[in-house]
Design a protein around this motif. Structure first.
Motif, short mmCIF file in Angstrom:
data_model
loop_
_atom_site.label_atom_id
_atom_site.label_comp_id
_atom_site.label_asym_id
_atom_site.label_seq_id
_atom_site.Cartn_x
_atom_site.Cartn_y
_atom_site.Cartn_z
N LEU A 50 10.23 8.70 2.53
CA LEU A 50 9.46 7.65 3.18
C LEU A 50 8.43 7.03 2.24
CD1 LEU A 50 8.66 9.48 6.56
CD2 LEU A 50 10.55 7.91 6.08
N SER A 51 8.12 5.76 2.46
CA SER A 51 6.98 5.12 1.80
C SER A 51 5.70 5.57 2.50
CB SER A 51 7.10 3.60 1.90
OG SER A 51 6.97 3.18 3.25
N ASP A 52 4.55 5.30 1.88
CA ASP A 52 3.28 5.64 2.52
C ASP A 52 3.10 4.84 3.81
OD1 ASP A 52 2.69 7.47 0.60
OD2 ASP A 52 1.13 6.31 -0.40
N PHE A 247 -4.53 13.18 -0.32
CA PHE A 247 -5.41 12.82 -1.43
C PHE A 247 -5.66 14.04 -2.32
CE2 PHE A 247 -9.86 12.57 -2.97
CZ PHE A 247 -9.77 11.45 -3.79
N LEU A 248 -5.95 15.18 -1.71
CA LEU A 248 -6.16 16.40 -2.50
C LEU A 248 -4.88 16.83 -3.22
CD1 LEU A 248 -8.32 18.46 0.06
CD2 LEU A 248 -9.12 17.26 -2.00
N TYR A 249 -3.75 16.60 -2.60
CA TYR A 249 -2.45 16.93 -3.19
C TYR A 249 -2.16 16.04 -4.39
CZ TYR A 249 2.72 17.13 -3.37
OH TYR A 249 4.04 17.23 -3.75
N ARG A 250 -2.43 14.74 -4.26
CA ARG A 250 -2.09 13.79 -5.32
C ARG A 250 -3.14 13.72 -6.42
NH1 ARG A 250 -0.09 8.34 -2.13
NH2 ARG A 250 1.60 9.29 -0.90
N LEU A 374 -4.37 2.01 5.64
CA LEU A 374 -4.64 2.77 4.42
C LEU A 374 -3.35 3.07 3.65
CD1 LEU A 374 -7.49 2.99 5.61
CD2 LEU A 374 -7.53 5.37 4.86
N GLY A 375 -2.27 3.33 4.39
CA GLY A 375 -0.99 3.55 3.72
C GLY A 375 -0.54 2.32 2.96
N GLY A 382 -3.33 2.11 -4.69
CA GLY A 382 -3.54 3.54 -4.89
C GLY A 382 -4.39 4.12 -3.78
N LEU A 383 -4.23 5.42 -3.55
CA LEU A 383 -4.85 6.06 -2.41
C LEU A 383 -6.37 6.13 -2.53
CD1 LEU A 383 -4.45 7.43 0.29
CD2 LEU A 383 -3.99 9.58 -0.90
#
Length: 416
Positions: A50-52, A247-250, A374-375, A382-383
């Motif tokens: 999936l896209s964001d 966000f923490l993951y990326r 936000l997605g 960028g996030l």
């Protein structure tokens, strides 16, 4: 149709405390089932490619159904059994959450998540006003703060359980394991005693429909300003709740399990401390001024704005977590106070409707759109940049809280 229930026990009795404990437990499951989706975002995105934007739509789809269903349940809640509506809602969302764990495709998962919104709308519109009637007016801030402890604690448990279960057994198992326990509480809620509707409330609805309908709420300046403050806050918190684990993951390289555990831990600590502090401060300040609840919320928003911006911008993980801790603490100060304002400025005859209208607008202008917005911004810029829209929304919430101070005293007098 009005329910002629037997008189409930006296306010603040052991049975009233039982009702608080029961509804708090249900509300915990409410937020666990709501937030578990966000904990397993990266896993769902990987499985379905999936896209964001499509990922954000899973959150927005739930919120759209939630807010569209709320006005219907608000109207029913002021005319039918609130305990029956709450029990039915619990059963619907629990089954739908478990069904999400069986979804083989993205459309099936989206359908299950939107159905969760129907059940949660039924419970969310009737439960705060129902609970408030079991306790004295002077204690409502603290009582509703206890009830809304479910937001941080349930959200944190959703992140923790979703992250750990999802990492070990996959996102399908996470939905199944958090959805099914809710079915155990359907019967206790169904059998819960309900306070009888007052004679004044019945007269308002039967003899003066205009005063007892939705139209009256849109002439209530405090209700409108308070709702707009909550909508701006919900835009920010909805976006942060959905995207911070990713966000923490990326951006900080944390695993799904570690990121959700850290964020969940922060949320539960700051949520408990902030929510209880806000209820306590609100009740104390409210005894001195009718603006007490609003002042606590407004200053909480102001202090939370720079903390949220710093947490997003700093490249340091430790500083990010520190900023997030402060931001969440100050934001959770408002939970009990702003919901208590709704109770205090509306008459009993329209209280379920008031929460229904509030739910509709805070989600229509808030987290029904912020996850997808936000997605989309994340796909473009960028996030990290996308998340910077949330401190701006928090600042807007502070503005409306202070605007509400100008009309609160008069509207409270009318409601009494």
């Amino acid at each position: 149709m009005h329910i002629n229930a037997p008189s409930p026990p006296s306010k603040s009795s052991p049975y009233a405390r039982y009702v608080l404990a029961l509804l708090l437990g249900v509300n915990l499951l409410n937020y666990i089932d709501r937030q578990v989706l966000y904990a397993v975002f990266p896993l769902i995105q990987h499985d379905f490619s999936l896209s964001d934007t499509a990922l954000g739509l899973l959150g927005s789809g739930f919120m759209v159904t939630y807010m569209v269903s709320a006005p219907l349940f608000g109207w029913l809640g002021d005319r039918w059994s609130r305990t029956r509506l709450a029990a039915a809602g619990l059963g619907i969302w629990s089954v739908a959450t478990a069904a999400a764990g069986l979804a083989p495709t993205y459309p099936a998962l989206l359908t299950a998540r939107t159905t969760v919104g129907v059940g949660e709308a039924s419970f969310g519109t009737v439960s705060p006003g129902l609970l408030a009637e079991f306790f004295d007016r002077e204690r409502r801030g603290r009582i509703l703060s206890y009830f809304y402890l479910a937001i941080p604690v349930g959200s944190a448990l959703g992140y923790l359980l979703g992250g750990v279960i999802g990492q070990q057994w996959g996102w399908h198992a996470a939905f199944m394991m958090v959805g099914l326990p809710g079915l155990l509480l359907v019967l206790p809620v169904w059998l819960m005693r309900e306070p009888p509707r007052s004679a004044d409330a019945a007269l308002e609805q039967n003899d003066n429909p205009d005063n007892g309908g939705y139209r009256a709420l849109f002439r209530n300046r405090s209700f409108i300003a308070n709702t707009l403050a909550m909508a701006a806050m919900t835009f920010a918190l909805g976006g942060l709740a959905q995207w911070i684990p990713t966000f923490l993951y990326r951006e900080h390289g944390l695993s799904v399990s570690t990121g959700n555990t850290l964020f969940g831990g922060l949320t539960v600590v700051t949520g408990i401390c902030g929510t209880l502090t806000g209820g306590w401060l609100g009740d104390r300040l409210q005894r001195r001024t009718p603006k007490g609840y609003l002042l606590v919320s407004g200053w909480g928003f102001l202090l939370g704005t720079p903390a949220a911006a710093y947490a997003i911008l700093t490249p340091s993980l430790n500083h990010c977590l520190g900023g997030m801790f402060l931001a969440e603490f100050f934001l959770f100060l408002n939970t009990g106070p702003l919901n208590t304002v709704i109770v205090n400025v509306t008459r009993p005859a329209v209280r379920a409707m008031a929460f229904a209208v509030n739910i509709f607008f805070i989600h229509a202008l808030g987290d029904a759109i912020s996850p997808t917005i936000l997605g989309r911004l994340s796909d473009i810029w960028g996030l990290r940049t996308a998340l910077l829209s949330t401190p701006v929304a928090i600042l807007v919430a502070a503005l409306f809280a202070f605007v509400c101070c100008h009309s609160i005293e008069g509207d409270m007098a009318k409601a009494e």
